[in-house]
Design an enzyme around this catalytic site. Structure first.
Site, PDB file in Angstrom:
ATOM      1  N   TYR A  32      22.211 -14.138  23.812  1.00  0.00           N
ATOM      2  CA  TYR A  32      21.826 -13.212  22.727  1.00  0.00           C
ATOM      3  C   TYR A  32      22.943 -13.077  21.691  1.00  0.00           C
ATOM      4  O   TYR A  32      22.705 -12.791  20.524  1.00  0.00           O
ATOM      5  CB  TYR A  32      21.454 -11.862  23.338  1.00  0.00           C
ATOM      6  CG  TYR A  32      20.499 -11.032  22.500  1.00  0.00           C
ATOM      7  CD1 TYR A  32      19.276 -11.550  22.087  1.00  0.00           C
ATOM      8  CD2 TYR A  32      20.810  -9.726  22.136  1.00  0.00           C
ATOM      9  CE1 TYR A  32      18.394 -10.795  21.327  1.00  0.00           C
ATOM     10  CE2 TYR A  32      19.929  -8.964  21.379  1.00  0.00           C
ATOM     11  CZ  TYR A  32      18.727  -9.499  20.987  1.00  0.00           C
ATOM     12  OH  TYR A  32      17.865  -8.739  20.237  1.00  0.00           O
ATOM     13  N   LYS A  75      22.271  -5.322  17.394  1.00  0.00           N
ATOM     14  CA  LYS A  75      21.391  -4.288  17.981  1.00  0.00           C
ATOM     15  C   LYS A  75      22.192  -3.018  18.303  1.00  0.00           C
ATOM     16  O   LYS A  75      21.655  -1.908  18.171  1.00  0.00           O
ATOM     17  CB  LYS A  75      20.689  -4.819  19.233  1.00  0.00           C
ATOM     18  CG  LYS A  75      19.582  -5.829  18.953  1.00  0.00           C
ATOM     19  CD  LYS A  75      18.501  -5.275  18.051  1.00  0.00           C
ATOM     20  CE  LYS A  75      17.264  -6.165  17.998  1.00  0.00           C
ATOM     21  NZ  LYS A  75      16.354  -5.783  16.894  1.00  0.00           N
TER      22      LYS A  75
HETATM   23  N1  NAD Z   1      10.853 -10.657  21.159  1.00  0.00           N
HETATM   24  C1  NAD Z   1      11.641  -9.962  21.947  1.00  0.00           C
HETATM   25  O1  NAD Z   1      11.930 -10.351  23.087  1.00  0.00           O
HETATM   26  C2  NAD Z   1      12.204  -8.644  21.477  1.00  0.00           C
HETATM   27  C3  NAD Z   1      12.733  -7.747  22.413  1.00  0.00           C
HETATM   28  C4  NAD Z   1      13.270  -6.541  21.975  1.00  0.00           C
HETATM   29  C5  NAD Z   1      13.282  -6.257  20.613  1.00  0.00           C
HETATM   30  N2  NAD Z   1      12.771  -7.157  19.726  1.00  0.00           N
HETATM   31  C6  NAD Z   1      12.818  -6.815  18.303  1.00  0.00           C
HETATM   32  O2  NAD Z   1      11.521  -6.608  17.817  1.00  0.00           O
HETATM   33  C7  NAD Z   1      11.528  -6.800  16.410  1.00  0.00           C
HETATM   34  C8  NAD Z   1      10.385  -7.720  16.019  1.00  0.00           C
HETATM   35  O3  NAD Z   1      10.589  -9.005  16.544  1.00  0.00           O
HETATM   36  P1  NAD Z   1       9.428  -9.864  17.207  1.00  0.00           P
HETATM   37  O4  NAD Z   1       9.875 -10.183  18.584  1.00  0.00           O
HETATM   38  O5  NAD Z   1       8.110  -9.243  16.998  1.00  0.00           O
HETATM   39  O6  NAD Z   1       9.553 -11.251  16.413  1.00  0.00           O
HETATM   40  P2  NAD Z   1       8.898 -11.763  15.030  1.00  0.00           P
HETATM   41  O7  NAD Z   1       9.586 -13.043  14.739  1.00  0.00           O
HETATM   42  O8  NAD Z   1       7.437 -11.766  15.109  1.00  0.00           O
HETATM   43  O9  NAD Z   1       9.369 -10.623  14.006  1.00  0.00           O
HETATM   44  C9  NAD Z   1      10.620 -10.613  13.364  1.00  0.00           C
HETATM   45  C10 NAD Z   1      10.330 -10.232  11.944  1.00  0.00           C
HETATM   46  O10 NAD Z   1      11.525 -10.069  11.176  1.00  0.00           O
HETATM   47  C11 NAD Z   1      11.151 -10.403   9.865  1.00  0.00           C
HETATM   48  N3  NAD Z   1      12.324 -10.629   9.022  1.00  0.00           N
HETATM   49  C12 NAD Z   1      13.347 -11.503   9.215  1.00  0.00           C
HETATM   50  N4  NAD Z   1      14.188 -11.453   8.162  1.00  0.00           N
HETATM   51  C13 NAD Z   1      13.669 -10.530   7.302  1.00  0.00           C
HETATM   52  C14 NAD Z   1      14.075 -10.030   6.027  1.00  0.00           C
HETATM   53  N5  NAD Z   1      15.176 -10.482   5.410  1.00  0.00           N
HETATM   54  N6  NAD Z   1      13.319  -9.077   5.440  1.00  0.00           N
HETATM   55  C15 NAD Z   1      12.201  -8.610   6.023  1.00  0.00           C
HETATM   56  N7  NAD Z   1      11.760  -9.041   7.219  1.00  0.00           N
HETATM   57  C16 NAD Z   1      12.490  -9.996   7.845  1.00  0.00           C
HETATM   58  C17 NAD Z   1      10.304 -11.645  10.019  1.00  0.00           C
HETATM   59  O11 NAD Z   1       9.517 -11.873   8.867  1.00  0.00           O
HETATM   60  C18 NAD Z   1       9.456 -11.277  11.217  1.00  0.00           C
HETATM   61  O12 NAD Z   1       8.251 -10.692  10.797  1.00  0.00           O
HETATM   62  C19 NAD Z   1      12.930  -7.341  16.067  1.00  0.00           C
HETATM   63  O13 NAD Z   1      13.755  -6.264  15.677  1.00  0.00           O
HETATM   64  C20 NAD Z   1      13.376  -7.878  17.395  1.00  0.00           C
HETATM   65  O14 NAD Z   1      14.779  -7.986  17.487  1.00  0.00           O
HETATM   66  C21 NAD Z   1      12.213  -8.325  20.124  1.00  0.00           C
END
Ligand code: NAD
Length: 255
Positions: A154, A161
């Site tokens: 990570y 985070k």
């Molecule tokens: N997938 C996992 O395992 C997980 C676990 C815990 C937390 N998260 C968090 O959940 C959130 C959503 O991620 P996800 O897993 O749904 O993946 P995802 O790839 O579907 O979503 C990430 C989003 O960030 C957006 N993004 C990136 N750069 C950007 C910018 N400059 N301006 C605006 N938007 C931007 C992308 O367009 C995308 O929609 C993130 O904060 C991620 O860190 C994910």
């Protein structure tokens, strides 16, 4: 049928694919009665295509959360469309490839800076862009991956985070007087685009097979989306600066 978001107007960032936590958040939010407006990055056409799969139509506006002009446009467009907001969802994360996957000791600051800007500082930028729309208070909800621990692969998303989690607490401190709450869902691993861009993320996710008290399904983003919707609702009226784990219980396990 009444829902827990009846009458709420919610702006949701981060809908990119059907695997996006934000897509499931938007789906559950609409099912629970919310009016939803989506923001899109990198291209509105991608988000518009996915938005067609939601139960109800949702307007899509372009928003690169690092672009001050895009941020400044949000207020006017949302006011015209919904009149104001009761909730904002920050579902945004990004780190350059050299900040992930085992390169922690060699990552240049430029890449760390990008990760921090997009993934942590943006919670403040997005919240402030939306604040004038939350005249009667509101609920801001973001997504984290438990920053108390040093995870394999990570790398700099971990400190990003940690910064997001601290930013949420400071926003909660400063916006409480306007009755704006700010909370995070700490989600377990989900096989979204963001996760797939982390080399070796599958290895990290195996921890959940071994340690999660509740069965964990990496292909199901809905539990995280439901957690977000709960925090958007009136059922956490006096909770702010909090991190609610939707991780199957992994965070409580000692070994
Ligand atoms: N997938 C996992 O395992 C997980 C676990 C815990 C937390 N998260 C968090 O959940 C959130 C959503 O991620 P996800 O897993 O749904 O993946 P995802 O790839 O579907 O979503 C990430 C989003 O960030 C957006 N993004 C990136 N750069 C950007 C910018 N400059 N301006 C605006 N938007 C931007 C992308 O367009 C995308 O929609 C993130 O904060 C991620 O860190 C994910």
């Amino acid at each position: 049928m009444s829902g827990i978001l009846d009458g709420k107007r919610v702006l949701i960032t981060g809908v990119l694919m059907e695997s996006s936590i934000a897509f499931h958040t938007a789906k559950v939010a609409q099912e629970q009665g919310a009016e939803v407006i989506l923001t899109a990055f990198p291209r509105p056409t991608l988000t518009e295509r996915i938005a067609k799969k939601l139960p109800k139509p949702a307007k899509v506006i372009e928003l690169d959360v690092t672009n001050d002009e895009h941020l400044a446009r949000v207020e006017g467009v949302v006011r015209e469309e919904l009149g104001g907001l009761d909730g904002v969802v920050h579902s945004i994360g990004f780190a350059p490839q050299d900040a992930l996957g085992g390169n922690f000791l060699n990552t240049p600051f430029e890449s760390v800076s990008t990760a921090m800007h997009v993934s942590a500082f943006s919670l403040k930028s997005l919240t402030m862009a939306c604040l004038p729309l939350m005249e009667d208070g509101g609920s801001v909800v973001g997504l984290t991956f438990d920053a108390q621990f040093a995870w394999p692969q990570y790398d700099w998303m971990g400190p990003a985070k940690a910064a997001l989690e601290a930013t949420s607490r400071y926003l909660a401190r400063d916006l409480g007087k306007q009755n704006v709450r700010c909370n995070l869902i700490s989600a377990g691993p989900i096989g979204s685009m963001a996760a797939k861009s982390i080399p070796g993320f599958g290895e990290l996710a195996k921890v959940w097979d071994e340690r999660s008290p509740l069965a964990w399904d990496m292909s199901d983003p809905e539990p995280a989306g439901r957690g977000v919707v709960a925090l958007l609702s009136d059922f956490f009226p006096k909770t702010t600066g909090e991190i609610v784990h939707v991780d199957g219980g992994v965070h409580i396990m000692g070994a």
